[in-house]
Write a protein that holds these residues in place. Structure first.
Motif, PDB file in Angstrom:
ATOM      1  N   ILE A 106     -25.416  20.649 -10.894  1.00 13.48           N
ATOM      2  CA  ILE A 106     -25.080  21.689 -11.872  1.00 13.48           C
ATOM      3  C   ILE A 106     -25.342  23.055 -11.244  1.00 13.48           C
ATOM      4  O   ILE A 106     -26.437  23.318 -10.744  1.00 13.48           O
ATOM      5  CB  ILE A 106     -25.914  21.523 -13.150  1.00 13.48           C
ATOM      6  N   TYR A 107     -24.306  23.893 -11.251  1.00 13.44           N
ATOM      7  CA  TYR A 107     -24.474  25.242 -10.706  1.00 13.44           C
ATOM      8  C   TYR A 107     -24.342  26.327 -11.780  1.00 13.44           C
ATOM      9  O   TYR A 107     -24.637  27.492 -11.529  1.00 13.44           O
ATOM     10  CB  TYR A 107     -23.461  25.493  -9.594  1.00 13.44           C
ATOM     11  N   ASP A 108     -23.890  25.950 -12.976  1.00 14.97           N
ATOM     12  CA  ASP A 108     -23.774  26.914 -14.076  1.00 14.97           C
ATOM     13  C   ASP A 108     -24.255  26.222 -15.350  1.00 14.97           C
ATOM     14  O   ASP A 108     -23.542  25.401 -15.940  1.00 14.97           O
ATOM     15  CB  ASP A 108     -22.325  27.372 -14.242  1.00 14.97           C
ATOM     16  N   ALA A 109     -25.484  26.528 -15.752  1.00 12.84           N
ATOM     17  CA  ALA A 109     -26.073  25.846 -16.911  1.00 12.84           C
ATOM     18  C   ALA A 109     -25.341  26.192 -18.200  1.00 12.84           C
ATOM     19  O   ALA A 109     -25.257  25.365 -19.122  1.00 12.84           O
ATOM     20  CB  ALA A 109     -27.556  26.216 -17.020  1.00 12.84           C
ATOM     21  N   TYR A 110     -24.801  27.404 -18.307  1.00 11.99           N
ATOM     22  CA  TYR A 110     -24.091  27.795 -19.526  1.00 11.99           C
ATOM     23  C   TYR A 110     -22.842  26.931 -19.726  1.00 11.99           C
ATOM     24  O   TYR A 110     -22.606  26.392 -20.813  1.00 11.99           O
ATOM     25  CB  TYR A 110     -23.724  29.277 -19.448  1.00 11.99           C
ATOM     26  N   LYS A 111     -22.016  26.792 -18.646  1.00 10.61           N
ATOM     27  CA  LYS A 111     -20.798  25.991 -18.768  1.00 10.61           C
ATOM     28  C   LYS A 111     -21.123  24.519 -19.010  1.00 10.61           C
ATOM     29  O   LYS A 111     -20.430  23.842 -19.773  1.00 10.61           O
ATOM     30  CB  LYS A 111     -19.959  26.128 -17.496  1.00 10.61           C
ATOM     31  N   THR A 112     -22.165  24.015 -18.356  1.00  5.61           N
ATOM     32  CA  THR A 112     -22.532  22.614 -18.556  1.00  5.61           C
ATOM     33  C   THR A 112     -22.996  22.365 -19.982  1.00  5.61           C
ATOM     34  O   THR A 112     -22.707  21.321 -20.574  1.00  5.61           O
ATOM     35  CB  THR A 112     -23.647  22.218 -17.571  1.00  5.61           C
ATOM     36  N   ASP A 118     -20.846  15.501 -23.117  1.00  2.82           N
ATOM     37  CA  ASP A 118     -21.698  14.666 -22.258  1.00  2.82           C
ATOM     38  C   ASP A 118     -21.132  14.742 -20.848  1.00  2.82           C
ATOM     39  O   ASP A 118     -20.148  14.080 -20.513  1.00  2.82           O
ATOM     40  CB  ASP A 118     -21.717  13.217 -22.759  1.00  2.82           C
ATOM     41  N   VAL A 119     -21.731  15.571 -20.019  1.00  2.00           N
ATOM     42  CA  VAL A 119     -21.174  15.823 -18.698  1.00  2.00           C
ATOM     43  C   VAL A 119     -21.220  14.576 -17.811  1.00  2.00           C
ATOM     44  O   VAL A 119     -20.297  14.305 -17.031  1.00  2.00           O
ATOM     45  CB  VAL A 119     -21.906  17.009 -18.031  1.00  2.00           C
ATOM     46  N   ALA A 157     -10.678  15.548  -6.948  1.00  3.27           N
ATOM     47  CA  ALA A 157     -10.223  15.519  -8.342  1.00  3.27           C
ATOM     48  C   ALA A 157     -11.336  15.946  -9.306  1.00  3.27           C
ATOM     49  O   ALA A 157     -11.101  16.680 -10.276  1.00  3.27           O
ATOM     50  CB  ALA A 157      -9.732  14.116  -8.686  1.00  3.27           C
ATOM     51  N   ILE A 158     -12.558  15.499  -9.042  1.00  2.00           N
ATOM     52  CA  ILE A 158     -13.668  15.862  -9.929  1.00  2.00           C
ATOM     53  C   ILE A 158     -13.967  17.359  -9.844  1.00  2.00           C
ATOM     54  O   ILE A 158     -14.208  18.024 -10.875  1.00  2.00           O
ATOM     55  CB  ILE A 158     -14.910  15.025  -9.575  1.00  2.00           C
ATOM     56  N   LYS A 163     -14.557  22.283 -13.000  1.00  4.70           N
ATOM     57  CA  LYS A 163     -14.849  23.731 -12.903  1.00  4.70           C
ATOM     58  C   LYS A 163     -15.260  24.323 -14.245  1.00  4.70           C
ATOM     59  O   LYS A 163     -16.218  25.109 -14.313  1.00  4.70           O
ATOM     60  CB  LYS A 163     -13.623  24.461 -12.349  1.00  4.70           C
ATOM     61  N   PRO A 164     -14.589  23.988 -15.369  1.00  7.93           N
ATOM     62  CA  PRO A 164     -15.053  24.554 -16.657  1.00  7.93           C
ATOM     63  C   PRO A 164     -16.386  23.983 -17.119  1.00  7.93           C
ATOM     64  O   PRO A 164     -16.972  24.492 -18.083  1.00  7.93           O
ATOM     65  CB  PRO A 164     -13.929  24.148 -17.634  1.00  7.93           C
TER      66      PRO A 164
END
Length: 321
Positions: A106-112, A118-119, A157-158, A163-164
């Motif tokens: 995870i590089y962006d906690a807000y987007k995750t 459920d990522v 593909a992932i 990205k969002p």
């Protein structure tokens, strides 16, 4: 009365909000304690009055109780996610069961937190569908031979789809490939046939090399033998020529000596004596050998033979004089 009822309504609403915030804090595992210590490689998502406020960085952070809520706690470490076995059909209609391991970060906690429900489930499903799609484009042999291609396609593909979500796929590894027993038996037979083929090729190449080496050895041997025979013939010819030359020289010397002896006084008598000795010696050899020979009738009379020899010698001498 109205003011009392309004106050009671507001208190109820505040209590409900507080209970909801408490439940959310329980779910996140972290509660707002005014002074909060965020561990390294973690990101805490804070909501203020139900709306996103900020993401807490590692270290000391101060929040307002009841107003600020720690909604989500995201780990920024690389996570390994197991992808359960799934069915896939290859280009040559072979059913495979594949499983693997997915490594994400995870590089962006807000987007995750707000981009997907459920990522982990979303990334796993995306990896499975991409794997089925990529396997369907290749034959069974290509799947075994180009596993790196399948892994790279899944990672690409992932990363495009996630990205969002604020998630990056680091790598994907296929762990196991399971196929029907009949396909395994056919592959085993193919492997054995391939090994036998290689063994026969190696054996034939060895026999060819041996035949080439033998032929080259025989060729070299014949060349050396011919050179030796040539040298031997040359040496024999040289020896024979030398012998003839020496014999001719000895004969010439003997003739010169005989000529000198005959030219002296009583030389004819000496020649007669020599011829008589040679005649007797020749007849002695005839008696010793069983060879049949034809000789003149007068050969039995040595006197007549000597007379003929002397007459020939006299004729030659008169011609020379």
């Amino acid at each position: 009365m109205l003011t009392r009822s309004l106050r009671s309504t507001r208190l109820l609403q505040a209590s409900r909000i507080a209970l909801q915030q408490y439940d959310q804090r329980l779910n996140s595992g972290v509660m707002n304690t005014v002074i909060n210590f965020v561990p390294h490689q973690e990101a805490w998502v804070v909501e203020r009055m139900g709306k996103f406020h900020k993401v807490l960085e590692p270290g000391v952070n101060v929040l307002i109780p009841l107003v600020d809520t720690i909604k989500y706690v995201q780990s920024l470490k690389e996570i390994a996610i197991a992808v359960h076995p799934q069915g896939a059909v290859t280009l040559d209609n072979v059913q495979l069961q594949l499983d693997g391991v997915l490594y994400v970060r995870i590089y962006d906690a807000y987007k995750t937190s707000y981009g997907v429900q459920d990522v982990e489930f979303a990334i796993t499903q995306l990896a499975q569908t991409t794997m089925r799609c990529e396997v369907g484009k290749m034959s069974l042999d290509e799947v075994f031979r180009e596993r790196e291609r399948v892994n790279s396609a899944i990672v690409l593909a992932i990363n495009e789809a996630a990205k969002p979500w604020g998630v990056q796929c680091m790598r994907y590894e296929i762990k196991n490939m399971t196929m029907p027993s009949k396909i395994q038996e056919a592959m085993q037979m193919q492997v054995e046939a391939e090994r036998k083929k290689r063994a026969m090729i190696l054996q034939s190449e060895g026999e060819r090399e041996a035949a080439i080496n033998t032929a080259q050895g025989q060729k070299q041997s014949r060349i050396l033998n011919s050179e030796a025979n040539e040298a031997e013939q040359v040496n024999l010819a040289r020896g024979a020529a030398k012998a003839v030359e020496l014999d001719a020289e000895s004969r010439a010397k003997a003739i010169n000596l005989i000529t000198a002896a005959i030219s002296e006084q009583n030389g004819e008598k000496a020649a007669t004596l020599v011829l008589g000795e040679r005649y007797i010696e020749a007849f002695g050899h005839l008696a010793q050998q069983s060879t049949t020979m034809i000789v003149p009738a007068s050969a039995s009379e040595p006197a007549s033979v000597l007379a003929q020899a002397l007459s020939i010698y006299g004729t030659i001498s008169s011609k020379k004089s």
